[in-house]
Design a protein around this motif. Structure first.
Motif, PDB file in Angstrom:
ATOM      1  N   LEU A 180       0.836  -1.203   0.000  1.00 31.73           N
ATOM      2  CA  LEU A 180       0.000   0.000   0.000  1.00 31.73           C
ATOM      3  C   LEU A 180       0.869   1.251   0.000  1.00 31.73           C
ATOM      4  N   LEU A 181       0.549   2.169  -0.909  1.00 25.30           N
ATOM      5  CA  LEU A 181       1.306   3.419  -1.008  1.00 25.30           C
ATOM      6  C   LEU A 181       1.242   4.202   0.293  1.00 25.30           C
ATOM      7  N   LEU A 182       0.083   4.199   0.961  1.00 25.28           N
ATOM      8  CA  LEU A 182      -0.062   4.933   2.214  1.00 25.28           C
ATOM      9  C   LEU A 182       0.922   4.438   3.268  1.00 25.28           C
ATOM     10  N   ASP A 183       1.019   3.133   3.438  1.00 31.71           N
ATOM     11  CA  ASP A 183       1.956   2.578   4.428  1.00 31.71           C
ATOM     12  C   ASP A 183       3.396   2.860   4.035  1.00 31.71           C
ATOM     13  N   HIS A 184       3.673   2.787   2.745  1.00 25.72           N
ATOM     14  CA  HIS A 184       5.024   3.058   2.235  1.00 25.72           C
ATOM     15  C   HIS A 184       5.453   4.487   2.569  1.00 25.72           C
ATOM     16  N   VAL A 185       4.557   5.455   2.323  1.00 23.74           N
ATOM     17  CA  VAL A 185       4.872   6.859   2.584  1.00 23.74           C
ATOM     18  C   VAL A 185       4.974   7.129   4.079  1.00 23.74           C
ATOM     19  N   LYS A 186       4.074   6.541   4.872  1.00 25.41           N
ATOM     20  CA  LYS A 186       4.120   6.732   6.326  1.00 25.41           C
ATOM     21  C   LYS A 186       5.473   6.296   6.884  1.00 25.41           C
ATOM     22  N   LYS A 187       5.942   5.168   6.422  1.00 23.18           N
ATOM     23  CA  LYS A 187       7.225   4.638   6.893  1.00 23.18           C
ATOM     24  C   LYS A 187       8.367   5.586   6.553  1.00 23.18           C
ATOM     25  N   LEU A 188       8.423   6.051   5.310  1.00 23.55           N
ATOM     26  CA  LEU A 188       9.497   6.961   4.897  1.00 23.55           C
ATOM     27  C   LEU A 188       9.373   8.315   5.589  1.00 23.55           C
ATOM     28  N   GLU A 189       8.151   8.758   5.850  1.00 27.95           N
ATOM     29  CA  GLU A 189       7.962  10.055   6.534  1.00 27.95           C
ATOM     30  C   GLU A 189       8.458   9.973   7.968  1.00 27.95           C
TER      31      GLU A 189
END
Length: 406
Positions: A298-307
């Motif tokens: 999921l893109l949302l989880d991917h971005v949350k992790k990098l943020e």
């Protein structure tokens, strides 16, 4: 002298007669030509009407609901080359969209619906079309007209020259320009304003239910135009939510809508947040290729992790070649994460999203969210430790009881 005057006046009479005759003949010729032109035009119109109205049960009522046009089936069939596969612009859960050209060379997009209520669907469809036709905003796709037959429902829209945001992010042909960062910012704000209008200025309010990059279209100036809201859920203002069949695209659907089937404006806010992440990253909402890198699908989880890891540069679309303002990128990511909170009550309204994108109130809202997130994370970790400790304690207690008295 009197004889001379008489001779002169008599000699001028034939000349006047000739002039009058010429002028009269010209007028008659002009009238005859005009009459012939209108007769030919009338015959051409009559023939055209006979060609277009050839579907049993179809009514040739061209103007309905103000300026909304009721197209004939044959007219749209000719415009799309019999709905040729080569003219398909896209396909979704509601049907296929075809590019078409009308007889006056106007370019159109025709959505051929595959899911409509029948029998009795015609009246319901027309009522819905009438409601949607009054939703007029520069950031909403304008409905030109529609067509109904006993077996068909079609919606007609203007053709968007630059197609969709999804196309511009991921499906460009060689030589076509990449969306630059200023354009992406303008698209984000335009789409937000369109959704704000649907939620807060339409009566009854309109919930889109499938907000994503593929449904945000781009006109000749790359201005965002929210499309497909014509197939959205029309919500009576007296209700807070309506249970219905879940529609949308995986990866964009809000968790509460997926689990309960209840949609609200905040389900659109969630989808909009995912669309913002698509704009920033250029990636799809779900991408199984990330599994190869042991990353989140999921893109949302991917971005949350990098943020959380403060790796903002790793989030941004590589096609931008570092031509962006990192502070503006961070702000857009923050707005996206606020829009995609698990609880719908905690997501901002679209009017608030517009203000945050314009630079008003984001810092305060983000700080508040960060505090809540940290508290939740700490509570989750505490409960997890307690659960693990509880299992160990129970295991040890059982061991003591089984060992008997000492």
């Amino acid at each position: 002298m009197a004889w001379l005057n008489y001779f002169c006046s008599s000699s001028q009479k034939p000349k006047v007669g000739i002039i009058v005759g010429i002028i009269g003949g010209f007028i008659i010729l002009l009238l005859f030509s005009s009459l012939l032109f209108f007769l030919c035009k009338g015959r051409r119109k009559g023939y055209k009407g006979e060609v277009f109205v050839d579907v049993a049960g179809e009514v040739d009522r061209r103007i309905a609901f103000g300026q909304l046009k009721r197209f004939a089936w044959r007219e749209l069939q000719l415009a799309t080359d019999s709905f040729s596969e080569k003219n398909i612009l896209g396909q979704g859960g509601f049907g296929k969209v075809y590019k078409g050209v009308l007889s006056d060379n106007t370019k159109i997009a025709v959505k051929r619906l595959t899911d409509f209520e029948s029998p009795g669907g015609d009246a319901a469809f027309q009522r819905e079309v009438e409601m949607i036709s009054v939703a007029v905003h520069r950031n909403l796709l304008r409905l030109i007209g529609f067509c109904t037959t006993p077996t068909e429902r079609l919606l007609v829209y203007p053709f968007m020259e630059n197609l969709s945001v999804a196309y511009r992010l991921r499906e460009l042909k060689p030589g076509e320009p990449v969306l630059d960062w200023p354009t992406r910012k303008r698209i984000a704000l335009g789409a937000a304003r369109g959704l704000e209008y649907l939620h807060e200025h339409c009566n009854p309010k309109i919930i889109h239910r499938d907000v994503k990059a593929a449904n945000v279209l781009l006109d000749e100036d790359f201005e965002a135009v929210v499309g497909d809201f014509g197939l959205a859920k029309l919500v009576d203002v007296r209700r807070t939510n309506v249970t219905t069949q879940v529609r949308g695209t995986m990866g964009h659907i809000a968790p509460e809508y997926l689990s309960t089937g209840k949609s609200s404006e905040r389900t659109d806010v969630f989808g909009y947040g995912i669309m913002l992440l698509e704009l920033v990253t250029g990636q799809r909402a779900i991408d199984f290729s990330r599994l190869e890198e042991e990353d989140d699908v999921l893109l949302l989880d991917h971005v949350k992790k990098l943020e959380r890891e403060k790796k903002l540069d790793a989030i941004v679309d590589q096609n931008l070649n570092e031509n962006y303002n990192i502070e503006e990128v961070e702000a857009m990511i923050q707005v996206a994460l606020l829009c995609t909170q698990a609880s719908p009550e905690e997501r901002p309204a679209m009017s608030e999203v517009v203000r945050m994108l314009e630079g008003e109130g984001l810092a305060e809202r983000w700080e508040e969210w960060q505090h809540v997130e940290v508290t939740r994370r700490q509570e989750y970790e505490r409960l997890q430790r307690r659960f693990e400790w509880g299992e160990d304690s129970l295991y040890n207690q059982d061991a003591i009881e089984l060992s008997g008295g000492r």
